[in-house]
Design a protein around this motif. Structure first.
Motif, PDB file in Angstrom:
ATOM      1  N   ILE A  71      25.515   8.173 -47.204  1.00  9.98           N
ATOM      2  CA  ILE A  71      25.023   7.746 -45.898  1.00  9.98           C
ATOM      3  C   ILE A  71      23.605   8.258 -45.718  1.00  9.98           C
ATOM      4  O   ILE A  71      23.335   9.444 -45.880  1.00  9.98           O
ATOM      5  CB  ILE A  71      25.907   8.318 -44.771  1.00  9.98           C
ATOM      6  N   SER A  72      22.695   7.350 -45.373  1.00 13.93           N
ATOM      7  CA  SER A  72      21.310   7.710 -45.087  1.00 13.93           C
ATOM      8  C   SER A  72      20.885   6.938 -43.848  1.00 13.93           C
ATOM      9  O   SER A  72      20.925   5.709 -43.836  1.00 13.93           O
ATOM     10  CB  SER A  72      20.415   7.353 -46.275  1.00 13.93           C
ATOM     11  N   CYS A  73      20.504   7.653 -42.794  1.00 13.30           N
ATOM     12  CA  CYS A  73      20.188   7.006 -41.513  1.00 13.30           C
ATOM     13  C   CYS A  73      18.840   7.450 -40.963  1.00 13.30           C
ATOM     14  O   CYS A  73      18.377   8.559 -41.215  1.00 13.30           O
ATOM     15  CB  CYS A  73      21.246   7.346 -40.467  1.00 13.30           C
ATOM     16  N   THR A  74      18.256   6.563 -40.170  1.00 15.68           N
ATOM     17  CA  THR A  74      17.065   6.890 -39.382  1.00 15.68           C
ATOM     18  C   THR A  74      17.520   7.245 -37.968  1.00 15.68           C
ATOM     19  O   THR A  74      18.706   7.146 -37.653  1.00 15.68           O
ATOM     20  CB  THR A  74      16.134   5.672 -39.295  1.00 15.68           C
ATOM     21  N   GLY A  75      16.604   7.631 -37.129  1.00 13.81           N
ATOM     22  CA  GLY A  75      16.907   7.767 -35.703  1.00 13.81           C
ATOM     23  C   GLY A  75      17.651   9.000 -35.274  1.00 13.81           C
ATOM     24  O   GLY A  75      18.413   8.966 -34.315  1.00 13.81           O
ATOM     25  N   GLY A  76      17.463  10.125 -35.956  1.00 12.20           N
ATOM     26  CA  GLY A  76      18.056  11.380 -35.512  1.00 12.20           C
ATOM     27  C   GLY A  76      19.494  11.615 -35.938  1.00 12.20           C
ATOM     28  O   GLY A  76      20.168  12.478 -35.388  1.00 12.20           O
ATOM     29  N   TYR A  77      19.986  10.893 -36.937  1.00 14.59           N
ATOM     30  CA  TYR A  77      21.342  11.106 -37.439  1.00 14.59           C
ATOM     31  C   TYR A  77      21.439  12.488 -38.067  1.00 14.59           C
ATOM     32  O   TYR A  77      20.601  12.874 -38.880  1.00 14.59           O
ATOM     33  CB  TYR A  77      21.677  10.029 -38.473  1.00 14.59           C
ATOM     34  N   THR A  78      22.476  13.254 -37.685  1.00 21.77           N
ATOM     35  CA  THR A  78      22.655  14.612 -38.219  1.00 21.77           C
ATOM     36  C   THR A  78      24.023  14.799 -38.863  1.00 21.77           C
ATOM     37  O   THR A  78      24.431  15.924 -39.118  1.00 21.77           O
ATOM     38  CB  THR A  78      22.475  15.665 -37.103  1.00 21.77           C
ATOM     39  N   GLY A  79      24.715  13.690 -39.146  1.00 27.14           N
ATOM     40  CA  GLY A  79      26.052  13.769 -39.733  1.00 27.14           C
ATOM     41  C   GLY A  79      26.011  13.982 -41.230  1.00 27.14           C
ATOM     42  O   GLY A  79      24.960  14.269 -41.821  1.00 27.14           O
ATOM     43  N   PRO A  80      27.161  13.796 -41.877  1.00 27.37           N
ATOM     44  CA  PRO A  80      27.257  14.041 -43.324  1.00 27.37           C
ATOM     45  C   PRO A  80      26.458  13.026 -44.129  1.00 27.37           C
ATOM     46  O   PRO A  80      26.246  11.891 -43.696  1.00 27.37           O
ATOM     47  CB  PRO A  80      28.755  13.895 -43.601  1.00 27.37           C
ATOM     48  N   SER A  81      26.010  13.441 -45.319  1.00 25.77           N
ATOM     49  CA  SER A  81      25.282  12.523 -46.205  1.00 25.77           C
ATOM     50  C   SER A  81      26.239  11.800 -47.153  1.00 25.77           C
ATOM     51  O   SER A  81      25.854  10.834 -47.797  1.00 25.77           O
ATOM     52  CB  SER A  81      24.215  13.275 -46.994  1.00 25.77           C
ATOM     53  N   THR A  82      27.487  12.267 -47.240  1.00 25.11           N
ATOM     54  CA  THR A  82      28.517  11.576 -48.025  1.00 25.11           C
ATOM     55  C   THR A  82      29.865  11.734 -47.332  1.00 25.11           C
ATOM     56  O   THR A  82      30.098  12.717 -46.619  1.00 25.11           O
ATOM     57  CB  THR A  82      28.655  12.123 -49.465  1.00 25.11           C
ATOM     58  N   VAL A  83      30.725  10.758 -47.555  1.00 23.34           N
ATOM     59  CA  VAL A  83      32.143  10.892 -47.218  1.00 23.34           C
ATOM     60  C   VAL A  83      32.905  10.433 -48.451  1.00 23.34           C
ATOM     61  O   VAL A  83      32.471   9.526 -49.155  1.00 23.34           O
ATOM     62  CB  VAL A  83      32.564  10.085 -45.970  1.00 23.34           C
ATOM     63  N   SER A  84      34.022  11.105 -48.719  1.00 21.44           N
ATOM     64  CA  SER A  84      34.845  10.749 -49.877  1.00 21.44           C
ATOM     65  C   SER A  84      36.263  10.468 -49.429  1.00 21.44           C
ATOM     66  O   SER A  84      36.790  11.133 -48.535  1.00 21.44           O
ATOM     67  CB  SER A  84      34.848  11.878 -50.905  1.00 21.44           C
ATOM     68  N   PHE A  85      36.844   9.455 -50.060  1.00 19.60           N
ATOM     69  CA  PHE A  85      38.224   9.089 -49.794  1.00 19.60           C
ATOM     70  C   PHE A  85      39.003   9.281 -51.087  1.00 19.60           C
ATOM     71  O   PHE A  85      38.599   8.772 -52.127  1.00 19.60           O
ATOM     72  CB  PHE A  85      38.321   7.628 -49.346  1.00 19.60           C
ATOM     73  N   VAL A  86      40.125  10.014 -51.019  1.00 16.56           N
ATOM     74  CA  VAL A  86      40.959  10.247 -52.191  1.00 16.56           C
ATOM     75  C   VAL A  86      42.195   9.357 -52.066  1.00 16.56           C
ATOM     76  O   VAL A  86      42.917   9.426 -51.068  1.00 16.56           O
ATOM     77  CB  VAL A  86      41.362  11.729 -52.314  1.00 16.56           C
ATOM     78  N   VAL A  87      42.399   8.502 -53.052  1.00 22.25           N
ATOM     79  CA  VAL A  87      43.515   7.547 -53.051  1.00 22.25           C
ATOM     80  C   VAL A  87      44.341   7.788 -54.315  1.00 22.25           C
ATOM     81  O   VAL A  87      43.774   7.768 -55.403  1.00 22.25           O
ATOM     82  CB  VAL A  87      42.971   6.105 -53.040  1.00 22.25           C
ATOM     83  N   PRO A  88      45.677   7.961 -54.297  1.00 23.28           N
ATOM     84  CA  PRO A  88      46.426   8.175 -53.077  1.00 23.28           C
ATOM     85  C   PRO A  88      46.125   9.546 -52.481  1.00 23.28           C
ATOM     86  O   PRO A  88      45.417  10.291 -53.123  1.00 23.28           O
ATOM     87  CB  PRO A  88      47.876   8.064 -53.548  1.00 23.28           C
ATOM     88  N   PRO A  89      46.578   9.889 -51.329  1.00 25.84           N
ATOM     89  CA  PRO A  89      47.768   9.374 -50.677  1.00 25.84           C
ATOM     90  C   PRO A  89      47.521   8.198 -49.735  1.00 25.84           C
ATOM     91  O   PRO A  89      48.446   7.477 -49.429  1.00 25.84           O
ATOM     92  CB  PRO A  89      48.288  10.570 -49.898  1.00 25.84           C
ATOM     93  N   ASN A  90      46.296   8.007 -49.263  1.00 27.60           N
ATOM     94  CA  ASN A  90      46.112   7.024 -48.196  1.00 27.60           C
ATOM     95  C   ASN A  90      45.160   5.911 -48.623  1.00 27.60           C
ATOM     96  O   ASN A  90      43.955   6.118 -48.660  1.00 27.60           O
ATOM     97  CB  ASN A  90      45.575   7.736 -46.947  1.00 27.60           C
TER      98      ASN A  90
END
Length: 103
Positions: free
Chosen positions: A18-37
């Protein structure tokens, strides 16, 4: 962000950058592990007016993902990513983007 599959669910770790303009301060990556979901979700807070680039790490044997489900403008590209935004306020204060892998 939700991670979904079209057809077969393939186990693994799916990472979205994730790369954002406009003051975004959240994570630069998110990971999903499959399974379980196989329909995993991650919440990020994007400021109104920001534009974000979401890019998934390529997954062997899969085509580029489909990006959709958001009330925000989505411009997919051919490099496993999409530009989303600029984000606008919504009546509920939340919006959802889906990243769907397909064979």
């Amino acid at each position: 962000i939700t991670k979904q599959f079209m057809g077969t669910v393939v186990p693994g770790t799916y990472t979205i950058h994730i790369s954002c303009t406009g003051g975004y301060t959240g994570p630069s990556t998110v990971s999903f592990v499959v399974p379980p979901n196989p329909s995993a979700a991650a919440a990020i807070n994007v400021p109104v007016g920001a534009t974000c680039q979401f890019t998934e790490n390529p997954v062997s044997g899969w085509q580029t993902p489909l990006f959709g489900g958001s009330g925000q403008p989505i411009n997919p590209n051919l490099n496993w990513g999409a530009t989303v935004g600029p984000f606008h306020a919504t009546p509920t204060g939340t919006d959802q983007m889906q990243v769907t892998n397909r064979h």
